[in-house]
Write a protein that holds these residues in place. Structure first.
Motif, short mmCIF file in Angstrom:
data_model
loop_
_atom_site.label_atom_id
_atom_site.label_comp_id
_atom_site.label_asym_id
_atom_site.label_seq_id
_atom_site.Cartn_x
_atom_site.Cartn_y
_atom_site.Cartn_z
N HIS A 1 9.78 -28.64 -12.28
CA HIS A 1 10.59 -27.19 -12.11
C HIS A 1 11.00 -27.22 -10.78
CE1 HIS A 1 8.56 -25.65 -15.97
NE2 HIS A 1 7.68 -26.95 -15.42
N ALA A 2 12.42 -27.63 -10.54
CA ALA A 2 12.88 -27.49 -9.21
C ALA A 2 13.72 -26.16 -8.80
CB ALA A 2 13.87 -28.65 -9.01
N GLY A 3 13.40 -25.65 -7.58
CA GLY A 3 14.03 -24.46 -7.36
C GLY A 3 12.95 -23.39 -6.86
N ASP A 4 13.54 -22.08 -6.64
CA ASP A 4 12.78 -21.10 -6.15
C ASP A 4 11.89 -20.65 -7.30
OD1 ASP A 4 11.81 -18.38 -5.55
OD2 ASP A 4 13.63 -17.79 -4.53
N ILE A 5 10.68 -20.27 -7.01
CA ILE A 5 9.60 -20.27 -8.05
C ILE A 5 9.75 -18.95 -8.76
CG2 ILE A 5 8.05 -19.19 -6.50
CD1 ILE A 5 5.97 -20.44 -8.26
N TRP A 6 10.58 -18.09 -8.15
CA TRP A 6 11.13 -16.58 -8.64
C TRP A 6 12.18 -17.18 -10.10
CZ3 TRP A 6 8.56 -12.18 -8.83
CH2 TRP A 6 7.79 -11.89 -7.86
N GLN A 7 12.68 -18.00 -9.82
CA GLN A 7 13.78 -18.47 -10.87
C GLN A 7 13.18 -19.47 -12.01
OE1 GLN A 7 16.75 -16.70 -10.74
NE2 GLN A 7 15.87 -15.52 -8.92
N THR A 8 12.41 -20.23 -11.45
CA THR A 8 11.85 -21.46 -12.11
C THR A 8 10.74 -21.08 -13.04
OG1 THR A 8 10.65 -22.25 -10.45
CG2 THR A 8 13.10 -23.06 -10.69
N THR B 1 -3.52 -5.14 -8.76
CA THR B 1 -3.60 -4.72 -7.06
C THR B 1 -3.52 -5.80 -6.47
OG1 THR B 1 -5.64 -3.14 -7.73
CG2 THR B 1 -5.52 -3.83 -5.28
N ILE B 2 -3.81 -7.26 -6.75
CA ILE B 2 -3.45 -8.33 -5.91
C ILE B 2 -2.11 -8.65 -5.87
CG2 ILE B 2 -3.61 -10.73 -6.01
CD1 ILE B 2 -6.38 -10.53 -7.15
N SER B 3 -1.33 -8.52 -7.07
CA SER B 3 -0.01 -8.74 -7.15
C SER B 3 0.80 -7.86 -6.35
CB SER B 3 0.63 -8.78 -8.47
OG SER B 3 0.47 -7.69 -9.02
N GLU B 4 0.43 -6.67 -6.30
CA GLU B 4 1.22 -5.61 -5.80
C GLU B 4 0.59 -5.13 -4.18
OE1 GLU B 4 0.79 -2.03 -7.95
OE2 GLU B 4 2.06 -2.53 -9.47
N ASP B 5 -0.40 -6.24 -3.84
CA ASP B 5 -0.76 -6.02 -2.32
C ASP B 5 -1.12 -4.63 -2.06
OD1 ASP B 5 -1.71 -7.29 -0.07
OD2 ASP B 5 0.30 -6.93 0.73
N ALA B 6 -1.85 -3.89 -3.02
CA ALA B 6 -2.21 -2.76 -2.71
C ALA B 6 -3.44 -2.23 -2.29
CB ALA B 6 -2.27 -1.99 -4.48
N PHE B 7 -4.05 -3.16 -1.23
CA PHE B 7 -5.21 -2.84 -0.50
C PHE B 7 -4.79 -2.18 0.56
CE2 PHE B 7 -5.80 -7.18 -3.12
CZ PHE B 7 -6.84 -6.35 -3.81
N CYS C 1 4.63 -13.94 -6.63
CA CYS C 1 4.98 -14.39 -7.71
C CYS C 1 3.97 -15.26 -8.51
CB CYS C 1 6.22 -15.30 -7.39
SG CYS C 1 6.96 -16.24 -8.99
N VAL C 2 3.21 -16.05 -7.57
CA VAL C 2 1.81 -16.78 -7.99
C VAL C 2 1.01 -15.66 -8.69
CG1 VAL C 2 0.00 -18.05 -7.30
CG2 VAL C 2 2.17 -18.38 -6.12
N SER C 3 0.78 -14.62 -8.09
CA SER C 3 -0.10 -13.49 -8.78
C SER C 3 0.27 -13.08 -10.05
CB SER C 3 -0.40 -12.39 -7.65
OG SER C 3 -0.62 -12.92 -6.61
N GLU C 4 1.53 -12.81 -10.26
CA GLU C 4 2.12 -11.90 -11.24
C GLU C 4 2.32 -13.07 -12.38
OE1 GLU C 4 5.80 -10.21 -10.67
OE2 GLU C 4 5.07 -8.57 -9.23
N ILE D 1 -2.42 -24.38 -5.94
CA ILE D 1 -1.72 -23.43 -5.15
C ILE D 1 -1.40 -24.11 -3.68
CG2 ILE D 1 -1.14 -21.04 -4.11
CD1 ILE D 1 -3.17 -20.05 -6.75
N ASP D 2 -0.15 -24.51 -3.72
CA ASP D 2 0.24 -24.97 -2.12
C ASP D 2 1.34 -24.73 -1.86
OD1 ASP D 2 0.02 -26.62 -0.13
OD2 ASP D 2 0.37 -28.50 -0.86
N ILE D 3 1.74 -23.50 -2.27
CA ILE D 3 3.22 -23.01 -2.17
C ILE D 3 3.14 -21.71 -1.90
CG2 ILE D 3 3.17 -21.86 -4.46
CD1 ILE D 3 6.08 -23.15 -4.71
N ALA D 4 2.15 -20.73 -1.48
CA ALA D 4 2.14 -19.58 -1.16
C ALA D 4 1.99 -19.27 0.19
CB ALA D 4 0.85 -18.95 -1.72
N LYS D 5 3.09 -19.92 1.07
CA LYS D 5 3.19 -19.89 2.34
C LYS D 5 3.98 -18.49 2.86
CE LYS D 5 2.87 -24.25 2.05
NZ LYS D 5 1.54 -24.84 2.16
N THR D 6 4.51 -17.54 1.86
CA THR D 6 4.64 -16.14 2.42
C THR D 6 4.45 -15.32 1.20
OG1 THR D 6 6.77 -16.30 1.02
CG2 THR D 6 6.88 -17.25 3.17
N ALA D 7 4.22 -14.02 1.67
CA ALA D 7 3.61 -12.88 0.66
C ALA D 7 4.46 -12.76 -0.52
CB ALA D 7 3.54 -11.41 1.45
N ARG D 8 5.80 -12.99 -0.30
CA ARG D 8 6.79 -13.07 -1.37
C ARG D 8 6.44 -14.08 -2.73
NH1 ARG D 8 10.96 -16.12 -2.70
NH2 ARG D 8 12.55 -15.15 -3.82
#
Length: 327
Positions: free
Chosen positions: A127-134, A224-230, A159-162, A148-155
């Motif tokens: 699956h090549a490309g932005d994970i939000w698209q792929t 709560t994790i996906s929305e970073d609602a802590f 996606c990983v969480s959702e 999980i070796d892709i979560a370098k940003t909160a953004r």
């Protein structure tokens, strides 16, 4: 000892090929991936690698799956997600190209990845490309294994969480490869939120924390994790809970209690609480491991604190937002 924990005793029995593709993952982590594929995973549910890079980790896992007595290459699939290119926002290195450097006018190493993984292409889905698209937001297929070796940003972590954490079930295995990264505190406080529902395999394998889901994870926790609602204080408390469970890595080289304490400083730093961030980070400057490996982290947090102090706590708008948040 956990079922995953039994794999630790098999490290010395693993001999990986010298021709393994270049990877930034340690030899210990590669061995663990191989052992998971060889002795633990079945392939009945999705096997997912988020952040395949140049293919070293993918190769180790795929080799284990190929040698597994239960994995069926006709029905089982290993899903590899990555940008498969260098450039801004990708966190990839030119060493992922076969030549070791980026060919002129080229930024994609996807063909190089395919060539390296050629023996496993019959059961490898790329699956090549932005994970939000792929990735598919409607896919609810259970995930047996998630690397999980892709979560370098909160953004990206959102996606990983959702789209992936929500598909974990009791028995699912997760590897957090960047767990030694203080600048990625979402990995640490989300782990704290998951503690009641998982079992940690054992000491981290270098920078990787391995765990197995043992109880269904409630939807409200995942939301709560996906929305970073802590709140900031909740995040700090959740990291403290992880510190009670995780000490040094299995080689004794990485002091995770200190690493996680520095992650707390980044929680405050990202929240704009720079004075609080430096108050957490400053006592850690005497830590031998952190002072040797994370000096740039201290400089970043210290500079933000000094800039904040010089401007009286930031812009008028920033101060107003903070006041509103504090109620």
């Amino acid at each position: 000892m956990t079922k995953l924990g039994r794999l630790y005793s098999l490290f010395d029995s693993v001999e990986l090929p010298d021709t393994l593709p270049y990877t930034q993952v340690s030899d210990w982590e590669l061995r663990f991936l191989y052992l998971l594929g060889r002795h633990h995973l079945s392939g009945r549910d999705r096997i997912v690698e988020l952040g395949s890079g140049g293919g070293g980790s993918t190769y180790a896992l795929a080799l284990g799956l190929r040698e597994s007595p239960v994995f069926d290459e006709k029905t089982g699939r290993l899903h590899a997600y990555d940008f498969f290119r260098v450039g801004k926002g990708t966190f990839a290195t030119e060493k992922f190209f076969t030549a070791g450097t980026r060919p002129e006018g080229e930024n994609s190493f996807l063909d190089d990845f395919r060539d390296r993984l050629e023996p496993f292409l019959p059961f490898l889905e790329i699956h090549a490309g932005d994970i939000w698209q792929t990735s598919d937001p409607d896919d609810s297929t259970p995930v047996e294994f998630l690397h999980i070796d892709i979560a370098k940003t909160a953004r990206v972590f959102r996606c990983v969480s959702e789209r992936f954490l929500t598909r974990l079930r009791p028995g699912s295995v997760v590897l957090h490869q960047d767990f030694a990264g203080p600048r990625l505190p979402w990995l640490h406080y989300s782990m704290g939120a998951l503690l009641p529902y998982v079992e940690i395999a054992g000491p981290p394998i270098r920078s990787t924390l391995a765990f197995e889901v043992t109880r269904p994870i409630p939807e409200d926790v995942l939301k709560t994790i996906s929305e970073d609602a802590f709140s900031l204080d909740e995040k700090l408390a959740l990291i403290s809970a992880v510190q009670e469970r995780v000490d040094r890595d299995h080689t004794g080289g990485i002091p995770f209690k200190s690493v996680l304490e520095l992650a707390k400083a980044y929680v405050a730093h990202y929240a704009g609480e720079h004075r609080r961030a430096w108050s957490i980070a400053k006592p850690l400057t005497g830590d031998e491991y952190l002072s040797r490996t994370r000096s740039d982290h201290f400089e970043q947090v210290r500079k933000a604190y000094e800039d904040d102090r010089a401007t009286g706590g930031g812009s008028r708008l920033t101060r107003l937002v903070r006041k509103t948040v504090r109620g």
